[in-house]
Design a protein around this motif. Structure first.
Motif, short mmCIF file in Angstrom:
data_model
loop_
_atom_site.label_atom_id
_atom_site.label_comp_id
_atom_site.label_asym_id
_atom_site.label_seq_id
_atom_site.Cartn_x
_atom_site.Cartn_y
_atom_site.Cartn_z
N LEU A 382 0.80 -1.22 0.00
CA LEU A 382 0.00 0.00 0.00
C LEU A 382 0.84 1.28 0.00
CD1 LEU A 382 -3.22 -0.65 2.11
CD2 LEU A 382 -2.90 -0.60 -0.35
N PRO A 383 1.85 1.40 0.90
CA PRO A 383 2.64 2.64 0.88
C PRO A 383 3.37 2.84 -0.45
CG PRO A 383 3.04 1.41 2.90
CD PRO A 383 2.24 0.53 2.01
N VAL A 384 3.90 1.75 -1.02
CA VAL A 384 4.67 1.88 -2.26
C VAL A 384 3.75 2.22 -3.44
CG1 VAL A 384 6.13 0.65 -3.90
CG2 VAL A 384 6.51 0.38 -1.44
N LEU A 385 2.60 1.55 -3.48
CA LEU A 385 1.67 1.76 -4.60
C LEU A 385 1.33 3.23 -4.78
CD1 LEU A 385 -1.25 -0.80 -4.81
CD2 LEU A 385 0.53 -0.30 -6.46
N GLY A 386 1.17 3.91 -3.63
CA GLY A 386 0.73 5.31 -3.66
C GLY A 386 1.59 6.17 -4.57
N TRP A 387 2.90 5.98 -4.56
CA TRP A 387 3.71 6.83 -5.44
C TRP A 387 4.23 6.14 -6.68
CZ3 TRP A 387 8.97 5.41 -4.85
CH2 TRP A 387 9.29 4.76 -3.65
N LYS A 388 4.00 4.83 -6.82
CA LYS A 388 4.44 4.13 -8.03
C LYS A 388 3.33 4.04 -9.07
CE LYS A 388 8.76 2.55 -7.40
NZ LYS A 388 9.82 3.28 -8.10
N GLU A 389 2.09 3.96 -8.54
CA GLU A 389 0.99 3.62 -9.43
C GLU A 389 0.61 4.75 -10.36
OE1 GLU A 389 -3.20 1.31 -8.78
OE2 GLU A 389 -2.67 2.87 -7.36
N LYS A 390 0.34 4.39 -11.64
CA LYS A 390 -0.15 5.36 -12.60
C LYS A 390 -1.67 5.27 -12.55
CE LYS A 390 0.88 7.96 -16.40
NZ LYS A 390 -0.11 8.93 -15.93
N THR A 391 -2.32 6.28 -11.97
CA THR A 391 -3.77 6.20 -11.82
C THR A 391 -4.47 6.71 -13.06
OG1 THR A 391 -3.75 8.34 -10.74
CG2 THR A 391 -3.74 6.40 -9.32
N LEU A 392 -5.73 6.31 -13.22
CA LEU A 392 -6.53 6.76 -14.35
C LEU A 392 -7.09 8.14 -14.05
CD1 LEU A 392 -8.49 3.44 -14.96
CD2 LEU A 392 -6.40 4.22 -16.10
N PRO A 393 -7.45 8.90 -15.09
CA PRO A 393 -8.02 10.22 -14.84
C PRO A 393 -9.33 10.11 -14.06
CG PRO A 393 -8.17 9.61 -17.16
CD PRO A 393 -7.30 8.59 -16.52
N ILE A 394 -9.48 10.96 -13.06
CA ILE A 394 -10.74 10.92 -12.32
C ILE A 394 -11.66 12.01 -12.83
CG2 ILE A 394 -9.86 9.83 -10.23
CD1 ILE A 394 -9.83 12.67 -8.99
N PRO A 395 -12.96 11.74 -12.86
CA PRO A 395 -13.90 12.74 -13.34
C PRO A 395 -14.07 13.87 -12.32
CG PRO A 395 -15.05 10.76 -12.63
CD PRO A 395 -13.60 10.49 -12.44
N LEU A 396 -14.62 14.98 -12.78
CA LEU A 396 -14.82 16.12 -11.89
C LEU A 396 -16.08 16.00 -11.06
CD1 LEU A 396 -13.73 19.27 -13.86
CD2 LEU A 396 -12.65 18.19 -11.89
N SER A 397 -17.08 15.33 -11.64
CA SER A 397 -18.31 15.17 -10.87
C SER A 397 -18.91 13.81 -11.19
CB SER A 397 -19.31 16.27 -11.21
OG SER A 397 -19.91 15.98 -12.46
N ILE A 398 -19.92 13.46 -10.42
CA ILE A 398 -20.55 12.15 -10.60
C ILE A 398 -21.31 12.12 -11.92
CG2 ILE A 398 -22.37 10.67 -9.71
CD1 ILE A 398 -21.51 11.53 -6.92
N THR A 399 -21.95 13.22 -12.24
CA THR A 399 -22.77 13.26 -13.46
C THR A 399 -21.93 13.02 -14.69
OG1 THR A 399 -23.13 15.40 -12.46
CG2 THR A 399 -24.95 14.44 -13.69
N GLU A 400 -20.69 13.46 -14.64
CA GLU A 400 -19.86 13.41 -15.83
C GLU A 400 -19.65 12.00 -16.40
OE1 GLU A 400 -15.40 13.81 -16.88
OE2 GLU A 400 -16.06 15.56 -15.73
N PRO A 401 -19.18 11.03 -15.60
CA PRO A 401 -18.94 9.73 -16.21
C PRO A 401 -20.22 9.07 -16.69
CG PRO A 401 -18.65 9.60 -13.85
CD PRO A 401 -18.84 11.04 -14.19
N ILE A 402 -21.32 9.46 -16.11
CA ILE A 402 -22.58 8.84 -16.51
C ILE A 402 -23.02 9.42 -17.85
CG2 ILE A 402 -25.02 8.59 -15.94
CD1 ILE A 402 -24.08 8.63 -12.98
N LEU A 403 -22.97 10.75 -17.98
CA LEU A 403 -23.37 11.37 -19.23
C LEU A 403 -22.35 11.07 -20.33
CD1 LEU A 403 -24.62 14.76 -17.82
CD2 LEU A 403 -25.97 12.78 -18.50
#
Lengths: 420, 259
Positions: A382-403
């Motif tokens: 867990l500690p290592v993942l935090g700075w190694k992992e390439k995360t996916l883009p997160i949406p700005l709001s809940i409505t966005e990924p749905i629309l």
């Protein structure tokens, strides 16, 4: 809390509310803005409240008929099963209710792990939750002792004996816990008292748990902060109430099936044999929900270190908000963490399985590897993942990924790169 | 909803695993069809009455049934002897009572409210009479054994000569279903040992089945009402769940989101 001021309509309501703002509280609870994308994994909070209330109510009735005495406890349970009106129903609900409670709490905890609900600003909710979980385990263990069957007696002996691992004062502590030189009547009466007390402590902590939840509001499957209230939220009533209600009913169907058709399947047959200090059962096993920790305990050859390992396995969860260094909450946007999450789930299930098997040969080896991996997950991965992992883009709001196809996508990506 | 089905199947999976681990590491027991299994399972009344006969004529000389009262024999969901029959059964036992006004203990014929008379005064007496082994109380015996009814049913028919190389002490018998194969109870059943009043042939198999059915009832006297209530409760829950599902759909239709 709700942003708007609430004024009761009636004159009496206003008079009362000025002195004790219960109506304001009720209004806050019904209006409470909840993310609209909560999935069914989020319904287990309500289910757990139901479980707690069920245990308290059935437990109260059982306590009216139960006799906490080493010579009479087993008989009084049979009296409940045979002669008390619907006593069998009350007892089977209570006994299976404990299992259902743990089933729900494990789903609740693992939901939190998947969606990162323990991360800032929800650390206190999480830690209160861990304390509740610890108290649940204590209550379940104490309750299992009360019927005074063979597994009750020997389970109590094994678990209380763990304290003897403490250097110097261990033996003294065990004698103090027992109220004598072996598990006997004084042990039973104090276990009964504590078993009666703990659910009310849990109830108090549940209030704090929900209070702490209502400060930042619910996390959600997307794991982003949302404005409240906004088009991303719905009022708790009726939206979440009806959804929780639906999930609770489904849960109750499973619950009812256990109670009415296989009421003893989750218990151990030996607990229908009255406690006998002179006869040790062939295998002493705890209830299914404690098995993973039992496996950890037995995988360490040294008694004291085993006890420490078992306790750390639970307490390490309290440090989780600080062990997980990733700023992204939801595993949906953490491709690597998602995989490690499922490995952890499998690891815990394996621990549970080997916990039920005799601690020898291959089982012991598997238990040791699984124990090591359990700690590796929390302390290293867990500690290592935090700075190694390439995360996916997160949406700005809940409505966005749905629309979908929102013009904000570029902004979202920017924000995400800032986070990294 | 998809997500929900996932959770639901997970719970079902969990329950089936717990069921199968219970069944694991067990010997293959003899199978017979029990009338009390299943959603609508009920006891076979005649079998319960025959089972009671086997218990009284064979088992009861060593095994107690301390949680049963004679009144239970006439209760609904049990062997359902008539009250007169149950009274007669009770009266055929001598019950120790007292002290009376003179401070003396006395014996009197049993009443419906009396518990089943025990074959021995205490555990020590039972052990002394049985070569040190205590014949367990049979009230909840079926629930106190891992294999349940199948185990008891098999055990009663599991006596055979020990395989070569196995030596048995005096008073120890070989039973292929017993844990460790050594049992201190001798084979009790033989064809025609009891005479059933309803004309059923008293084979070992028949007697084993009857007495095991009787033991199941003694361990779970409310099994029938449990099954009946369970069916109603679950049916009610299913109907309510469907109704709540549609109200939920209706309420959430105001919000553009999937549930």
């Amino acid at each position: 809390m709700s942003d708007h001021e609430y004024t009761p309509k009636s004159k009496f309501g206003k008079w009362f509310n000025d002195r004790l703002p219960l109506l304001t509280l009720a209004n806050h609870l019904t209006d409470y803005p909840t993310p609209k994308n909560l999935n069914y994994w989020w319904t287990f909070g309500g289910i757990l409240t139901f479980c707690l209330i069920t245990q308290i109510v059935t437990g109260l009735v059982l306590a009216m008929h139960y006799i906490a005495h080493a010579d009479m406890a087993f008989d009084s349970v049979e009296h409940i099963m045979r002669d008390v009106n619907y006593g069998w129903l009350i007892r089977y609900i209570h006994a299976n209710g404990a299992s259902m409670f743990f089933l729900a709490v494990y789903i609740h905890i693992f939901r939190s792990l998947f969606y990162g609900s323990y991360k800032a600003p929800r650390e206190i909710i999480w830690i209160i939750g861990i304390i509740i979980y610890l108290l649940m385990m204590a209550a379940a263990f104490l309750g299992y002792v009360l019927p005074w069957g063979q597994m009750s007696f020997w389970g109590a002996t094994v678990i209380t004996n763990l304290f003897s691992a403490i250097p110097l004062v261990g033996e003294g502590i065990v004698t103090w816990l027992w109220g004598g030189y072996s598990v006997d009547n004084p042990t039973l009466t104090r276990f009964f008292t504590l078993h009666y007390l703990i659910p009310f402590l849990i109830l108090g902590l549940v209030v704090l748990h929900i209070w702490a939840l209502h400060v930042p509001g619910n996390n959600n499957p997307v794991g982003i902060d949302i404005k409240k209230p906004s088009k991303d939220t719905v009022p708790f009533h009726p939206y979440i109430v009806i959804k929780d209600g639906f999930a609770l009913l489904m849960f109750m169907i499973v619950f009812a099936f256990f109670v009415f058709y296989t009421p003893n399947i989750l218990g151990h047959a030996d607990n229908y044999i009255e406690a006998n200090p002179l006869v040790t059962p062939a295998h002493i096993v705890p209830e299914w929900y404690l098995l993973p920790f039992y496996a950890i305990l037995r995988s360490v050859p040294d008694k004291l270190l085993g006890v420490i390992a078992m306790l750390s396995a639970i307490l390490i969860l309290a440090a989780l908000p600080w062990l997980d260094s990733s700023k992204i909450r939801s595993a949906v946007f953490r491709p690597l963490y998602k995989q490690f999450y499922w490995i952890l789930v499998a690891d815990v299930l394996i621990l549970g399985y080997v916990g039920a098997m005799p601690a020898e040969g291959l089982y012991l080896l598997v238990a040791r590897v699984a124990t090591a991996y359990y700690f590796l997950h929390f302390l290293v991965i867990l500690p290592v993942l935090g700075w190694k992992e390439k995360t996916l883009p997160i949406p700005l709001s809940i409505t966005e990924p749905i629309l979908g196809g929102s013009p904000n996508l570029a902004t979202a990506k920017n924000k995400e790169s800032l986070n990294n | 909803m998809k997500n929900f089905l996932k959770i639901f199947s997970l719970i079902i999976l969990f329950s089936s695993i717990s069921l199968s681990t219970q069944a694991a590491e067990k010997v293959e027991y003899l199978k017979t069809d029990w009338s009390f299994k299943g959603l609508f399972g009920k006891f076979d009344r005649a079998s319960l009455q025959r089972g009671y006969q086997v218990y009284t004529e064979v088992c009861s000389s060593c095994h107690s049934m301390k949680y049963l009262s004679y009144r239970n024999l006439a209760e609904k969901g049990g062997p359902e002897f008539s009250e007169a029959e149950a009274k007669a059964i009770a009266a055929s036992y001598e019950v120790k009572d007292g002290p009376n006004a003179d401070g003396e203990m006395f014996t009197r014929p049993g009443k419906l409210s009396d518990k089943f008379v025990m074959p021995y005064d205490n555990v020590q007496a039972a052990q002394a009479a049985n070569g040190g082994a205590y014949p367990p109380d049979m009230s909840v015996l079926v629930k106190a054994r891992g294999g349940g009814v199948d185990y008891i049913y098999s055990l009663l028919q599991g006596y055979e000569d020990p395989p070569a190389g196995v030596t048995l002490d005096d008073g120890v018998y070989y039973n292929k279903y017993m844990y460790g194969n050594k049992i201190k109870m001798a084979n009790q059943l033989s064809d025609g040992l009891v005479e059933y009043s309803d004309g059923t042939r008293a084979t070992v198999e028949q007697m084993s089945k009857d007495v095991t059915t009787f033991l199941m009832w003694s361990a779970e006297p409310h099994l029938e009402s449990r099954h009946q209530m369970g069916f109603k409760a679950i049916l009610y829950l299913i109907i309510l769940t469907i109704l709540v599902y549609f109200s939920m759909k209706k309420i959430w239709s105001r919000v553009e989101t999937e549930i």
